[in-house]
Design a protein around this motif. Structure first.
Motif, PDB file in Angstrom:
ATOM      1  N   ILE A   1       2.030   1.088   2.538  1.00  0.00           N
ATOM      2  CA  ILE A   1       2.899   2.262   2.411  1.00  0.00           C
ATOM      3  C   ILE A   1       3.784   2.393   3.648  1.00  0.00           C
ATOM      4  O   ILE A   1       5.005   2.602   3.550  1.00  0.00           O
ATOM      5  N   VAL A   2       3.188   2.262   4.820  1.00  0.00           N
ATOM      6  CA  VAL A   2       3.946   2.380   6.069  1.00  0.00           C
ATOM      7  C   VAL A   2       5.009   1.292   6.165  1.00  0.00           C
ATOM      8  O   VAL A   2       6.154   1.545   6.567  1.00  0.00           O
ATOM      9  N   ARG A   3       4.639   0.068   5.786  1.00  0.00           N
ATOM     10  CA  ARG A   3       5.604  -1.030   5.862  1.00  0.00           C
ATOM     11  C   ARG A   3       6.839  -0.750   5.009  1.00  0.00           C
ATOM     12  O   ARG A   3       7.968  -0.941   5.442  1.00  0.00           O
ATOM     13  N   LEU A   4       6.626  -0.265   3.794  1.00  0.00           N
ATOM     14  CA  LEU A   4       7.766   0.028   2.934  1.00  0.00           C
ATOM     15  C   LEU A   4       8.555   1.231   3.430  1.00  0.00           C
ATOM     16  O   LEU A   4       9.785   1.265   3.336  1.00  0.00           O
ATOM     17  N   ALA A   5       7.869   2.223   3.963  1.00  0.00           N
ATOM     18  CA  ALA A   5       8.570   3.394   4.501  1.00  0.00           C
ATOM     19  C   ALA A   5       9.462   3.016   5.674  1.00  0.00           C
ATOM     20  O   ALA A   5      10.545   3.590   5.856  1.00  0.00           O
TER      21      ALA A   5
END
Length: 358
Positions: free
Chosen positions: A313-317
């Motif tokens: 999730i963090v990577r895509l955000a």
């Protein structure tokens, strides 16, 4: 051509949504289409009736009586095709369809064999039911592998027909500045393991302060999930919207589609998200890996691993360019593999190709 789709009920669910869409497309192509539900009408069944479809409801009864009811129904309706969806409707209806002289009888398995493995149930499905079927369709290759691996399975009857769905049309949605919105659409049941996604959101929020999760759907574990969100201090980030007949505004307002299931076939909501170009964060299970291998439009995490899901999730955000590339790939793969038109064409070919009877 006269086609009867046989289902357990027409409540809101992935398989039921697929049946409803298939009915509309087949009627639009000039076929006479009816639905027969064993248990109850359901919300989608009511909608189909409003649209002018005939939806029969048998009502619960012992298996022998139910099988006799199907035989009588098919003798009265005289369909060209009986299309059963999932094991219970197939066990109940396939023999009656064949004895009534139906030209083509087939079944679609809309899921994987859910753990724990029910050997007795799978033997009934792959021996008794398959005697009466021309084809057994799996919605992805993993489902087909499950079907072929069943004890005494007639492997030559198994065919893969990828799920298809109507594309979601983007609608205007008001957005709060800097929010990063995840979306889950599905039944709130234990097998979906939404608790892992909620834990991942709580972890990821430490690095993505404007993270939000919209949960669209209802089910038996909703109370537990709401309590978990409160316990983790994430209740303000997670909104439970309940069952929704119209979901376009939720897909249109999302940045990423997310699922954390422990077992999954080929979820309709994932394909709908792809049609709109949403990147995905998913657990590495069932047909979801198959879709990601085809599309390369999302990130996978191990089942039950909230920390790995949070990292995805963090990577895509943090990576807008990666999201844009995943979005492009999602739309291209949806258009090539997962449209409703492509699925309907494959089923129509099976309806017209009879030759795998016992």
């Amino acid at each position: 051509m006269k086609i009867v789709h046989v289902v357990y009920n027409m409540e809101m669910g992935g398989a039921e949504m697929l049946v409803a869409q298939l009915c509309r497309m087949q009627r639009g192509n000039g076929h006479q289409v009816e639905v027969c539900a064993y248990d109850k009408l359901g919300a989608l069944g009511a909608v189909l009736r409003e649209e002018g479809f005939t939806v029969h409801v048998l009502g619960e009864a012992p298996v022998p009586r139910t099988m006799l009811r199907y035989l009588k129904l098919f003798r009265r309706l005289r369909p060209d095709v009986v299309h059963c969806h999932n094991p219970a409707p197939t066990l109940q209806a396939a023999m009656g369809a064949r004895l009534a002289g139906v030209e083509c009888v087939l079944a679609t398995r809309h899921s994987l064999v859910s753990p724990p493995y029910d050997r007795a149930g799978e033997i009934k499905f792959s021996t008794w039911s398959w005697l009466w079927l021309d084809w057994v369709a799996g919605i992805c290759e993993v489902t087909c592998e499950n079907l072929r691996a069943a004890p005494l399975a007639r492997r030559e009857k198994v065919v893969r027909v990828y799920n298809g769905t109507s594309a979601i049309n983007r609608v205007p949605v008001e957005r709060v500045a800097d929010e990063f919105r995840l979306l889950f659409v599905g039944r709130l049941a234990k097998i979906k393991d939404l608790g892992t996604l909620i834990r991942a959101v709580a972890l990821a929020a430490e690095r993505v302060p404007r993270l939000r999760l919209d949960v669209v759907g209802d089910g038996p574990v909703r109370g537990e999930l709401e309590a978990l969100a409160r316990e983790l201090g994430a209740a303000e980030r997670i909104r439970f919207h309940g069952q929704q007949m119209e979901t376009a505004r939720f897909f249109s307002g999302a940045d990423v589609f997310a699922m954390s299931s422990v077992s999954e076939g080929l979820p309709m909501s994932l394909l709908q998200a792809m049609s709109l170009g949403l990147p995905a964060v998913l657990t590495d299970v069932g047909g979801m890996r198959e879709v990601m291998d085809l599309s390369r439009s999302g990130l996978l995490a191990p089942v039950g691993d909230a920390a790995a899901l949070a990292e995805a999730i963090v990577r895509l955000a943090d990576d807008e360019a990666l999201r844009a590339e995943f979005s492009r790939r999602a739309v291209a793969t949806y258009q090539a593999e997962f449209t409703l038109e492509r699925m309907d064409a494959e089923y129509m070919r099976l309806y017209r190709t009879v030759g795998n009877r016992a």
